[in-house]
Motif scaffolding. Sequence first.
Motif, PDB file in Angstrom:
ATOM      1  N   LEU A  61       0.427  -0.986  -0.005  1.00  0.00           N
ATOM      2  CA  LEU A  61      -0.113  -0.121   0.061  1.00  0.00           C
ATOM      3  C   LEU A  61       0.429   1.600  -0.160  1.00  0.00           C
ATOM      4  CD1 LEU A  61      -2.559   1.497   0.738  1.00  0.00           C
ATOM      5  CD2 LEU A  61      -2.462   0.985   2.916  1.00  0.00           C
ATOM      6  N   GLU A  62       1.778   1.130   0.757  1.00  0.00           N
ATOM      7  CA  GLU A  62       2.918   2.918   0.987  1.00  0.00           C
ATOM      8  C   GLU A  62       3.435   2.740  -0.789  1.00  0.00           C
ATOM      9  OE1 GLU A  62       5.191   1.638   3.939  1.00  0.00           O
ATOM     10  OE2 GLU A  62       4.910   2.753   5.683  1.00  0.00           O
ATOM     11  N   ARG A  63       3.216   1.844  -1.322  1.00  0.00           N
ATOM     12  CA  ARG A  63       4.800   1.427  -3.034  1.00  0.00           C
ATOM     13  C   ARG A  63       2.978   2.471  -3.629  1.00  0.00           C
ATOM     14  NH1 ARG A  63       7.148  -3.337  -1.420  1.00  0.00           N
ATOM     15  NH2 ARG A  63       5.566  -4.263  -2.705  1.00  0.00           N
ATOM     16  N   LEU A  64       1.774   1.719  -3.099  1.00  0.00           N
ATOM     17  CA  LEU A  64       0.778   2.205  -4.361  1.00  0.00           C
ATOM     18  C   LEU A  64       0.384   4.219  -4.247  1.00  0.00           C
ATOM     19  CD1 LEU A  64      -1.863   1.835  -5.992  1.00  0.00           C
ATOM     20  CD2 LEU A  64      -2.168   1.812  -4.292  1.00  0.00           C
ATOM     21  N   LEU A  65       0.009   4.527  -2.815  1.00  0.00           N
ATOM     22  CA  LEU A  65       0.564   6.084  -2.495  1.00  0.00           C
ATOM     23  C   LEU A  65       1.686   6.475  -2.921  1.00  0.00           C
ATOM     24  CD1 LEU A  65      -1.454   5.355   1.087  1.00  0.00           C
ATOM     25  CD2 LEU A  65      -2.589   6.071  -0.895  1.00  0.00           C
ATOM     26  N   SER A  66       2.924   6.158  -3.183  1.00  0.00           N
ATOM     27  CA  SER A  66       4.198   7.017  -3.619  1.00  0.00           C
ATOM     28  C   SER A  66       3.862   6.719  -4.700  1.00  0.00           C
ATOM     29  CB  SER A  66       5.378   6.116  -2.879  1.00  0.00           C
ATOM     30  OG  SER A  66       5.406   4.865  -3.750  1.00  0.00           O
ATOM     31  N   PHE A  67       3.368   6.498  -5.646  1.00  0.00           N
ATOM     32  CA  PHE A  67       3.461   7.139  -6.883  1.00  0.00           C
ATOM     33  C   PHE A  67       2.102   6.909  -7.653  1.00  0.00           C
ATOM     34  CE2 PHE A  67       3.883   2.704  -7.087  1.00  0.00           C
ATOM     35  CZ  PHE A  67       2.435   2.064  -6.977  1.00  0.00           C
ATOM     36  N   LEU A  68       1.216   7.311  -6.900  1.00  0.00           N
ATOM     37  CA  LEU A  68       0.428   7.239  -7.282  1.00  0.00           C
ATOM     38  C   LEU A  68      -0.608   8.294  -8.148  1.00  0.00           C
ATOM     39  CD1 LEU A  68      -3.070   6.364  -8.035  1.00  0.00           C
ATOM     40  CD2 LEU A  68      -3.245   6.491  -5.725  1.00  0.00           C
ATOM     41  N   PRO A  69      -0.130   9.647  -7.523  1.00  0.00           N
ATOM     42  CA  PRO A  69      -0.710  10.961  -8.073  1.00  0.00           C
ATOM     43  C   PRO A  69      -0.361  10.870  -9.350  1.00  0.00           C
ATOM     44  CG  PRO A  69       0.424  10.814  -5.903  1.00  0.00           C
ATOM     45  CD  PRO A  69       0.626   9.975  -6.134  1.00  0.00           C
ATOM     46  N   ASP A  70       1.068  10.304  -9.554  1.00  0.00           N
ATOM     47  CA  ASP A  70       1.976  10.355 -10.554  1.00  0.00           C
ATOM     48  C   ASP A  70       1.243   9.925 -12.433  1.00  0.00           C
ATOM     49  OD1 ASP A  70       4.031  12.392  -9.419  1.00  0.00           O
ATOM     50  OD2 ASP A  70       5.196  10.389  -8.960  1.00  0.00           O
ATOM     51  N   ARG A  71       0.493   9.298 -11.712  1.00  0.00           N
ATOM     52  CA  ARG A  71      -0.113   8.241 -12.458  1.00  0.00           C
ATOM     53  C   ARG A  71      -1.144   8.665 -13.092  1.00  0.00           C
ATOM     54  NH1 ARG A  71       3.844   4.496 -14.764  1.00  0.00           N
ATOM     55  NH2 ARG A  71       2.669   4.424 -16.346  1.00  0.00           N
ATOM     56  N   LEU A  72      -1.674   9.374 -12.398  1.00  0.00           N
ATOM     57  CA  LEU A  72      -3.549  10.384 -12.482  1.00  0.00           C
ATOM     58  C   LEU A  72      -3.308  11.232 -13.089  1.00  0.00           C
ATOM     59  CD1 LEU A  72      -5.491  10.088  -8.891  1.00  0.00           C
ATOM     60  CD2 LEU A  72      -5.693   8.951 -11.190  1.00  0.00           C
ATOM     61  N   GLY A  73      -4.101  11.589 -14.059  1.00  0.00           N
ATOM     62  CA  GLY A  73      -3.917  12.761 -15.139  1.00  0.00           C
ATOM     63  C   GLY A  73      -4.467  13.853 -13.977  1.00  0.00           C
ATOM     64  N   PRO A  74      -4.497  14.883 -14.829  1.00  0.00           N
ATOM     65  CA  PRO A  74      -5.462  16.139 -14.377  1.00  0.00           C
ATOM     66  C   PRO A  74      -6.820  15.844 -14.320  1.00  0.00           C
ATOM     67  CG  PRO A  74      -3.193  16.980 -15.835  1.00  0.00           C
ATOM     68  CD  PRO A  74      -3.530  16.168 -15.857  1.00  0.00           C
ATOM     69  N   GLY A  75      -7.115  16.092 -12.529  1.00  0.00           N
ATOM     70  CA  GLY A  75      -9.250  16.198 -12.603  1.00  0.00           C
ATOM     71  C   GLY A  75      -9.242  14.560 -12.782  1.00  0.00           C
ATOM     72  N   GLY A  76      -8.210  13.646 -12.447  1.00  0.00           N
ATOM     73  CA  GLY A  76      -8.439  12.263 -12.040  1.00  0.00           C
ATOM     74  C   GLY A  76      -8.615  11.510 -10.543  1.00  0.00           C
ATOM     75  N   ARG A  77     -10.040  10.938 -10.850  1.00  0.00           N
ATOM     76  CA  ARG A  77     -10.091  11.003  -9.198  1.00  0.00           C
ATOM     77  C   ARG A  77      -9.906   9.150  -8.777  1.00  0.00           C
ATOM     78  NH1 ARG A  77     -12.142  12.404 -14.102  1.00  0.00           N
ATOM     79  NH2 ARG A  77     -13.881  10.444 -13.616  1.00  0.00           N
ATOM     80  N   VAL A  78      -9.324   9.466  -6.996  1.00  0.00           N
ATOM     81  CA  VAL A  78      -8.772   7.952  -6.529  1.00  0.00           C
ATOM     82  C   VAL A  78      -9.493   7.646  -5.904  1.00  0.00           C
ATOM     83  CG1 VAL A  78      -6.764   9.311  -5.444  1.00  0.00           C
ATOM     84  CG2 VAL A  78      -7.060   6.828  -5.404  1.00  0.00           C
ATOM     85  N   VAL A  79     -10.014   6.775  -5.264  1.00  0.00           N
ATOM     86  CA  VAL A  79     -11.317   6.231  -4.046  1.00  0.00           C
ATOM     87  C   VAL A  79     -10.589   4.899  -3.401  1.00  0.00           C
ATOM     88  CG1 VAL A  79     -13.457   5.304  -3.149  1.00  0.00           C
ATOM     89  CG2 VAL A  79     -13.438   7.027  -4.823  1.00  0.00           C
TER      90      VAL A  79
END
Length: 306
Positions: free
Chosen positions: A213-231
């Motif tokens: 989970l820590e690894r996912l959270l570390s790179f997640l913002p870089d793989r979301l486009g502008p306006g992208g949503r995460v749940v």
Amino acid sequence: MLEEVLRCLDPRPGETFLDATVGYGGHAEPIAARLGEKGRLIGIDLDSEALSATRKAAKEWPCRTEFEHAGYDEMPDVLDRLGIGKVDGLLADLGVSSPQLDRPERGFSFQGDGPLDMRMDPEGYPTAAEWLAAAEEREIRRALWEFGEEKRAAAIAKALVRERRKRPIDTTGDLTRIVLSCFPDRDRAGRVHPATRTYQALRIVVNHELERLERLLSFLPDRLGPGGRVVILAYHSLEDRLVKRAFQEWSGKSDPVLSRIPIRGEIPGRAIILTPKALRPSPAEVARNPRSRSARLRAAKRTSLA
């Protein structure tokens, strides 16, 4: 919490979404319906059996679908293989699915008797039985205390080591019996089964859940486009704490320097938190699905800031 998931993710026609724990497709199917013919849905999961079932079901879904046998911490590699830079939405449901819990041979539940397995990926990692057979007493005690928040960690660890000297702890029945022996006052344990925290701790250890989970959270913002949503749906405080802290960091609200400066208004960050407090299932949903009672949903939306 399907309604809340869809409201926060807000899938739109033509977008690209990633279900990082697609399982049997309970969330993915309604997401796919909203993405429409021009949309794209990528599903990944460690459970190859669930993935195979969902791949077959997805032939009836309207959008383009692709499935990969992988963990959510492998998301960058999956997206790179598929030639996708960023996605418009991501869902990660961190819980154990009902099919996994209901099958004794998977070893996740104390409700039945089966092999003490607990692996999300039946093809990877040592089983819970193998870990218990090799771990030192202090390792077991620390795991129960840190990952299960079990107050009787020392007593349970000592009992497990004592019993494994007599014979291997190979089944969920063995494990449950040993844990219950440390609760002679079981009536005072409350509504939660005394073995719940031990099972949680071992599952976290076997599947390296918090590290992943820590690894996912570390790179997640870089793989979301502008306006992208995460749940992200978490089911215990350890997971939820990591998600909450990460969302705060993305939003700029936990910056150690800026937090000391008396600035009026909002400090822009890489994300906007959509759920100031974690959403919880309604009483009606808990009545329909008691296993949802511990769910905590947090959502965020990517800004255009780098």
